[in-house]
Each structure stands twice: as structure tokens, then as C-alpha cells.
Scaffold this active site. Structure first.
Site, PDB file in Angstrom:
ATOM      1  N   SER A 100      58.966 -28.033 -19.635  1.00 38.91           N
ATOM      2  CA  SER A 100      60.166 -26.975 -19.439  1.00 38.91           C
ATOM      3  C   SER A 100      59.968 -26.157 -18.193  1.00 38.91           C
ATOM      4  CB  SER A 100      60.531 -26.438 -20.711  1.00 38.91           C
ATOM      5  OG  SER A 100      61.669 -25.693 -20.592  1.00 38.91           O
ATOM      6  N   ASP A 129      67.559 -34.136 -26.007  1.00 42.55           N
ATOM      7  CA  ASP A 129      67.009 -32.474 -25.769  1.00 42.55           C
ATOM      8  C   ASP A 129      68.277 -31.788 -25.505  1.00 42.55           C
ATOM      9  OD1 ASP A 129      66.266 -30.072 -24.389  1.00 42.55           O
ATOM     10  OD2 ASP A 129      64.530 -31.361 -23.382  1.00 42.55           O
ATOM     11  N   HIS A 189      63.488 -31.406 -27.287  1.00 48.84           N
ATOM     12  CA  HIS A 189      62.622 -30.650 -26.368  1.00 48.84           C
ATOM     13  C   HIS A 189      61.190 -30.214 -26.946  1.00 48.84           C
ATOM     14  CE1 HIS A 189      62.665 -27.955 -22.740  1.00 48.84           C
ATOM     15  NE2 HIS A 189      62.207 -26.963 -23.401  1.00 48.84           N
TER      16      HIS A 189
HETATM   17  N1  LIG Z   1      64.582 -22.323 -29.228  1.00 42.16           N
HETATM   18  C1  LIG Z   1      63.606 -21.725 -28.696  1.00 42.16           C
HETATM   19  C2  LIG Z   1      63.732 -21.979 -27.109  1.00 42.16           C
HETATM   20  C3  LIG Z   1      62.333 -21.766 -26.383  1.00 42.16           C
HETATM   21  C4  LIG Z   1      61.658 -23.226 -26.538  1.00 42.16           C
HETATM   22  O1  LIG Z   1      62.296 -24.210 -26.907  1.00 42.16           O
HETATM   23  N2  LIG Z   1      60.355 -23.032 -26.005  1.00 42.16           N
HETATM   24  C5  LIG Z   1      59.767 -24.351 -25.753  1.00 42.16           C
HETATM   25  C6  LIG Z   1      59.400 -24.549 -24.200  1.00 42.16           C
HETATM   26  S1  LIG Z   1      60.700 -24.191 -23.391  1.00 42.16           S
HETATM   27  C7  LIG Z   1      58.722 -24.398 -26.573  1.00 42.16           C
HETATM   28  O2  LIG Z   1      57.533 -25.031 -26.106  1.00 42.16           O
HETATM   29  N3  LIG Z   1      58.411 -23.663 -27.661  1.00 42.16           N
HETATM   30  C8  LIG Z   1      57.121 -23.448 -28.368  1.00 42.16           C
HETATM   31  C9  LIG Z   1      56.699 -24.481 -29.305  1.00 42.16           C
HETATM   32  O3  LIG Z   1      57.605 -25.411 -29.380  1.00 42.16           O
HETATM   33  O4  LIG Z   1      55.806 -24.476 -29.784  1.00 42.16           O
HETATM   34  C10 LIG Z   1      63.488 -20.151 -29.033  1.00 42.16           C
HETATM   35  O5  LIG Z   1      64.855 -19.716 -29.195  1.00 42.16           O
HETATM   36  O6  LIG Z   1      62.451 -19.464 -29.163  1.00 42.16           O
END
Ligand SMILES: N[C@@H](CCC(=O)N[C@@H](CS)C(=O)NCC(=O)O)C(=O)O
Length: 283
Positions: A151, A227, A260
Site C-alpha cells: 500500500s 480490496d 487489502h
Molecule cells: N482501515 C484501516 C486503513 C489502514 C490500513 O488498511 N492499513 C493497512 C496498510 S494501508 C495495514 O496494513 N494495516 C495494519 C494491519 O492490517 O496490520 C484503518 O482505518 O485504520
């Protein structure tokens, strides 16, 4: 300069370590993680940098991607830095939004106040971290490196590799933001960190760099079709178009039904590490 081994866990015969150090580029203390495969105990091994996405620290990848088994199998060290500068004096989004400030450094060098004192993740990843590793971790070959990410981190990996083709042998990404100048996450970050000159933003845009004639770096992209950020933020089709126009070779794969999350990443992590292994091993 402070530096401390914060934790170490044996994993697949190797060592999963976490360090804390003072990063002069970012003007704050930073954590990063490194996995050393068993082979690194007897002979230095190549290094693969992982750049994470929004809201992450270095630990999301370490605990969720399942990469250690394959790093051990392919004899590659994996370095996972944090996603922004940290600390109580580091500015954050005034409304506490997740897409700017802490956890959202976007792998750029900020030029605008109040961000410019700390938000220099680009220089940190490209220069300071490899130098630090060179000085402190004898188990890795910093001149034999590749880079991948997710991302926002996919955007970071792609732009960094395209701008330093001599330093990274290959690049890959899961669900990367391919054109931050054309999506809300990217536009918000670039406006705050770099300012209103949209010409300057193009330096941090994968599609713009390819359109401007970037040198070929072996490239693999995986994007899940389920995604929720695909149409609004990631826009993989823009990269397909840019590559086609510039005759730039890239392997872009759509993975049916994947979202995602790290469930998607862990499903294809072996293929990505195997992809980099091929280039990291070449003489
Ligand atoms: N839905 C998330 C958006 C952020 C997101 O999806 N982050 C991804 C990277 S863009 C991630 O890897 N999140 C941490 C995880 O899943 O451990 C939020 O609102 O916090």
C-alpha cells in the site's frame, strides 16, 4: 548515537530482532525489525527491505506476514522499518486522521513546516538505515539489496527502486498506491509534506517516474480484486497504462477475491521472496 537491541526471538532457526536507535535524519528515536536467517550466522546474506502501509509500525509485518519461514529458506535477511518518525514532539494530523502524520510518513522528505523537522522517511530508508546496518550488523550485505512493500509502503518501495536502480536489484509490491498525485491519500500527504507545487509531487509518483523514462528494475505487483481501496486509492490500472505507454516491463497480477489485509500478503509472501531471491543471488 544510541542503539539498543530491544528484543530477539528465535524463528525458523534464525533470529527475529528489534532495534531502537537515534535516527539523525528523522531527529528522533526509531524502532526497526530485522530477521536474520540461519545462514547469516556463518556468511553474510543479501537484504530485502519491507516498507509497511498506513497505521503500521515495524511490527505488523513481523507478526502477520509469515515471512520468516521463506527468508530462512531463501537465505535472505528482511529489514522492516517503521512508517513515520515517532515521539511526543513529532507533529501529527491535527484531527488525528490515520492518513497523515504518525504512521503515515509516505516515504518522502518533507519540505513544509511543521513536517520538515522530522518527516524525512525517504532519506532514512535510502541512506541512513543502510549505513547504520552496515556499521552494526555484520551478518548482511547491504550492497546486495532489494525492496518490497504494501500500500503506502508499496508506493515507497516502487518510487525508491525506480529512483535508485543501482542500489536495488528488484522491487515488488502488494496493493501499492501507484499514483499518489491522483488519489486522496497521496494528495493529502503530498500537499502537507511537499507543499502546493504539484510538479514537485511527481518525484514521488511511480507512474510519473515511469512516464519520465525510469530505468528498468525487475518488478512484481500483486493486487487483490476485493480490496476496498482499489478503485479510490490504489488504481492499479494507472500503472498498467504507464508501463504500456513507456514499454516498461512489469508483472502485474490481479488476485481474485483477496482484500487489502495481511491475509492477502501472507498468501503470496513466499512468491515475492522467491522473486527477489532470483535477483539477489545473481553475480
Ligand atoms: N482501515 C484501516 C486503513 C489502514 C490500513 O488498511 N492499513 C493497512 C496498510 S494501508 C495495514 O496494513 N494495516 C495494519 C494491519 O492490517 O496490520 C484503518 O482505518 O485504520
Amino acid at each position: 548515537m544510541t542503539f539498543e537491541l530491544v528484543s530477539e526471538n528465535k524463528s525458523f532457526g534464525g533470529r527475529q530482532q528489534r532495534f531502537k536507535h537515534f535516527a539523525k535524519t528523522l531527529n528522533c528515536e526509531m524502532h526497526f525489525s530485522i530477521y536474520l536467517p540461519p545462514a547469516a550466522e556463518t556468511k553474510p546474506v543479501p537484504v530485502l527491505y519491507w516498507l509497511s502501509g498506513l497505521t503500521c509500525t515495524d511490527e505488523n509485518f513481523v507478526t502477520k506476514a509469515g515471512a520468516q519461514a521463506y527468508a530462512a529458506k531463501y537465505n535472505i535477511a528482511i529489514v522492516a522499518p517503521d512508517t513515520s518518525p515517532r515521539g511526543s514532539d513529532v507533529p501529527d494530523d491535527p484531527e488525528g486522521a490515520y492518513d497523515l502524520g504518525l504512521g503515515a510518513g509516505f516515504y518522502v522528505d518533507a519540505t513544509e513546516p511543521p513536517w520538515d523537522k522530522h518527516y524525512r522517511m525517504y532519506d532514512y530508508i535510502v541512506d541512513e538505515l543502510p549505513e547504520w546496518l552496515d556499521q552494526h550488523i555484520p551478518h548482511i550485505l547491504t550492497d546486495r539489496a532489494s525492496i518490497f512493500g504494501h500500500s503506502m509502503g508499496g508506493h515507497g518501495a516502487l518510487t525508491i527502486a525506480l529512483k535508485h536502480p543501482q542500489d536495488y536489484r528488484s522491487v515488488s509490491a502488494f496493493a501499492p498506491i501507484v499514483s499518489p498525485i491522483r488519489c486522496p491519500w497521496g494528495q493529502k500527504a503530498l500537499k502537507h509534506y511537499i507543499g502546493n507545487d504539484q510538479q514537485a509531487w511527481r518525484e514521488y509518483d511511480t507512474c510519473a517516474l515511469i512516464e519520465a523514462g525510469a530505468v528498468q528494475v525487475p518488478m512484481l505487483i500483486d493486487q487483490g480484486t476485493s480490496d476496498s481501496f482499489l478503485d479510490t486509492e490504489l488504481k492499479t490500472a494507472l500503472l498498467e497504462e504507464a508501463c504500456k505507454k513507456a514499454d516498461y516491463e512489469s508483472r502485474i497480477r490481479y488476485q481474485e477475491g483477496y482484500d487489502h489485509s495481511y491475509f492477502f500478503i501472507s498468501s503470496f509472501i513466499e512468491e515475492h521472496i522467491g522473486f527477489h531471491h532470483k535477483y539477489l543471488l545473481e553475480e
